[in-house]
Design a protein around this motif. Structure first.
Motif, short mmCIF file in Angstrom:
data_model
loop_
_atom_site.label_atom_id
_atom_site.label_comp_id
_atom_site.label_asym_id
_atom_site.label_seq_id
_atom_site.Cartn_x
_atom_site.Cartn_y
_atom_site.Cartn_z
N GLY A 105 0.82 -1.20 0.00
CA GLY A 105 0.00 0.00 0.00
C GLY A 105 0.85 1.24 0.00
N PRO A 106 0.28 2.38 0.39
CA PRO A 106 1.01 3.66 0.36
C PRO A 106 2.30 3.67 1.18
CG PRO A 106 -1.34 4.04 0.59
CD PRO A 106 -1.13 2.56 0.73
N ALA A 107 2.39 2.87 2.23
CA ALA A 107 3.61 2.84 3.05
C ALA A 107 4.70 1.97 2.45
CB ALA A 107 3.27 2.35 4.46
N THR A 108 4.35 1.20 1.42
CA THR A 108 5.31 0.31 0.76
C THR A 108 6.26 1.13 -0.12
OG1 THR A 108 3.60 -1.40 0.69
CG2 THR A 108 5.50 -1.72 -0.74
N ILE A 109 7.50 0.64 -0.25
CA ILE A 109 8.48 1.31 -1.11
C ILE A 109 8.13 1.07 -2.59
CG2 ILE A 109 10.92 1.43 -1.80
CD1 ILE A 109 10.33 2.59 0.97
N ASN A 110 8.03 2.16 -3.32
CA ASN A 110 7.82 2.09 -4.76
C ASN A 110 9.16 1.76 -5.42
OD1 ASN A 110 7.52 2.62 -7.50
ND2 ASN A 110 6.28 4.46 -7.20
N PRO A 111 9.29 0.62 -6.10
CA PRO A 111 10.57 0.23 -6.67
C PRO A 111 11.11 1.21 -7.71
CG PRO A 111 8.81 -1.17 -7.50
CD PRO A 111 8.23 -0.36 -6.39
N GLU A 112 10.23 2.04 -8.27
CA GLU A 112 10.69 3.00 -9.28
C GLU A 112 11.32 4.24 -8.66
OE1 GLU A 112 7.44 3.82 -11.88
OE2 GLU A 112 7.34 1.77 -12.67
N THR A 113 11.00 4.53 -7.39
CA THR A 113 11.51 5.75 -6.75
C THR A 113 12.34 5.47 -5.51
OG1 THR A 113 9.55 6.01 -5.35
CG2 THR A 113 9.47 7.02 -7.55
N ASP A 114 12.26 4.23 -5.00
CA ASP A 114 12.92 3.85 -3.74
C ASP A 114 12.40 4.66 -2.56
OD1 ASP A 114 14.50 1.76 -4.69
OD2 ASP A 114 16.05 3.14 -5.37
N LYS A 115 11.20 5.19 -2.69
CA LYS A 115 10.54 5.93 -1.61
C LYS A 115 9.14 5.34 -1.42
CE LYS A 115 12.90 10.31 -2.62
NZ LYS A 115 12.72 11.73 -3.03
N PRO A 116 8.53 5.60 -0.25
CA PRO A 116 7.15 5.10 -0.07
C PRO A 116 6.23 5.63 -1.17
CG PRO A 116 8.06 5.85 2.02
CD PRO A 116 9.04 6.26 0.95
N TRP A 117 5.29 4.78 -1.57
CA TRP A 117 4.34 5.18 -2.61
C TRP A 117 3.58 6.45 -2.23
CZ3 TRP A 117 2.90 3.18 -7.39
CH2 TRP A 117 3.44 1.94 -7.75
N GLY A 118 3.15 6.54 -0.97
CA GLY A 118 2.35 7.69 -0.55
C GLY A 118 1.09 7.81 -1.39
N LEU A 119 0.78 9.06 -1.75
CA LEU A 119 -0.45 9.30 -2.51
C LEU A 119 -0.35 8.86 -3.97
CD1 LEU A 119 -1.58 12.76 -1.13
CD2 LEU A 119 -2.48 10.49 -0.59
N ASP A 120 0.84 8.42 -4.40
CA ASP A 120 0.97 7.89 -5.77
C ASP A 120 0.46 6.46 -5.88
OD1 ASP A 120 2.12 10.21 -6.77
OD2 ASP A 120 4.15 9.56 -6.27
N PHE A 121 0.17 5.83 -4.72
CA PHE A 121 -0.31 4.45 -4.79
C PHE A 121 -1.68 4.43 -5.45
CE2 PHE A 121 -1.96 0.38 -3.33
CZ PHE A 121 -0.84 -0.43 -3.54
N PRO A 122 -1.91 3.48 -6.36
CA PRO A 122 -3.20 3.43 -7.05
C PRO A 122 -4.38 3.28 -6.09
CG PRO A 122 -1.60 1.99 -8.13
CD PRO A 122 -0.97 2.45 -6.85
N VAL A 123 -5.48 3.91 -6.46
CA VAL A 123 -6.73 3.71 -5.73
C VAL A 123 -7.20 2.29 -6.01
CG1 VAL A 123 -9.14 4.42 -5.53
CG2 VAL A 123 -7.34 6.15 -5.82
#
Length: 203
Positions: A105-123
């Motif tokens: 979810g939003p707290a998970t690391i986005n592999p493309e940015t190496d940062k938490p997904w945050g609000l970029d996580f898909p609905v």
């Protein structure tokens, strides 16, 4: 009854609204044994603030058992001497920092940015929860369920299962569920969001 948390990873998941998540990981727990025909599985779908921990304890000295411990176990309504009971954590579970909950979810690391997904996580939707659960079940060679049962938000998942895969659901049990959300329910849910939206430090 002691229970062990297991992990399931799904590579490449496309949400109902067409958004792509490179990797999905959810935790799951089970009670009882799958029979040779693999037709005695009952899926328990959890409520909004719950998790896959529906019954048993992780350790003997745990203060609390899973939320449905009173009905899951030998000689109980969901009889583990007869049925294989399985439950999984959902996508975007509200307890991402609980070591006993495994969720993407939003707290998970986005592999493309190496940062938490945050609000970029898909609905995501209830159907997405169902699709992840179905993928987990198929990985265990479970193609049909003896039943799917869930309370509250879990009942919405149970209903969605019966709509999405009617041939795979012999019985559907909706506990304190509803077919649609009325204005009163939507207003109540919005009240949960308002303190976050009004926090000046929220990003």
């Amino acid at each position: 009854m002691l229970v062990e948390k297991k992990h399931y990873k799904l590579q490449g998941f496309t949400t109902t609204n067409g958004q792509f998540i490179p990797e999905v990981e959810v935790g799951w727990e089970s009670w009882g044994k799958l029979n040779a025909k693999r037709d005695n599985a009952i899926l328990v779908t959890h409520y909004f603030s719950g998790s896959s921990h529906a019954a048993g304890r992780y350790q003997e000295d745990d203060l609390l058992a899973g939320y449905w411990d009173s009905i899951i176990g030998p000689s109980k309504p969901l009889d583990t001497d007869k049925y294989f009971i399985i439950s999984s954590d959902t996508l975007v579970n509200q307890e991402p920092f609980n070591p006993r909950v495994i969720t993407t979810g939003p707290a998970t690391i986005n592999p493309e940015t190496d940062k938490p997904w945050g609000l970029d996580f898909p609905v995501v939707t209830i159907r997405d929860f169902v699709e992840v659960q179905r993928s987990l079940l198929l990985s265990l060679d479970i193609e049909a369920l003896h039943a799917v049962i869930g309370p509250s938000m879990g009942s919405l998942q149970a209903l969605e299962w019966s709509i999405a895969y009617p041939e795979a659901v012999k019985r559907m049990i909706s506990v304190i569920g509803m077919g649609e959300a009325d204005a009163w329910s939507c207003l109540g849910l919005q009240q949960w969001a308002e303190p976050i939206l009004n926090d000046p430090l929220w990003r």
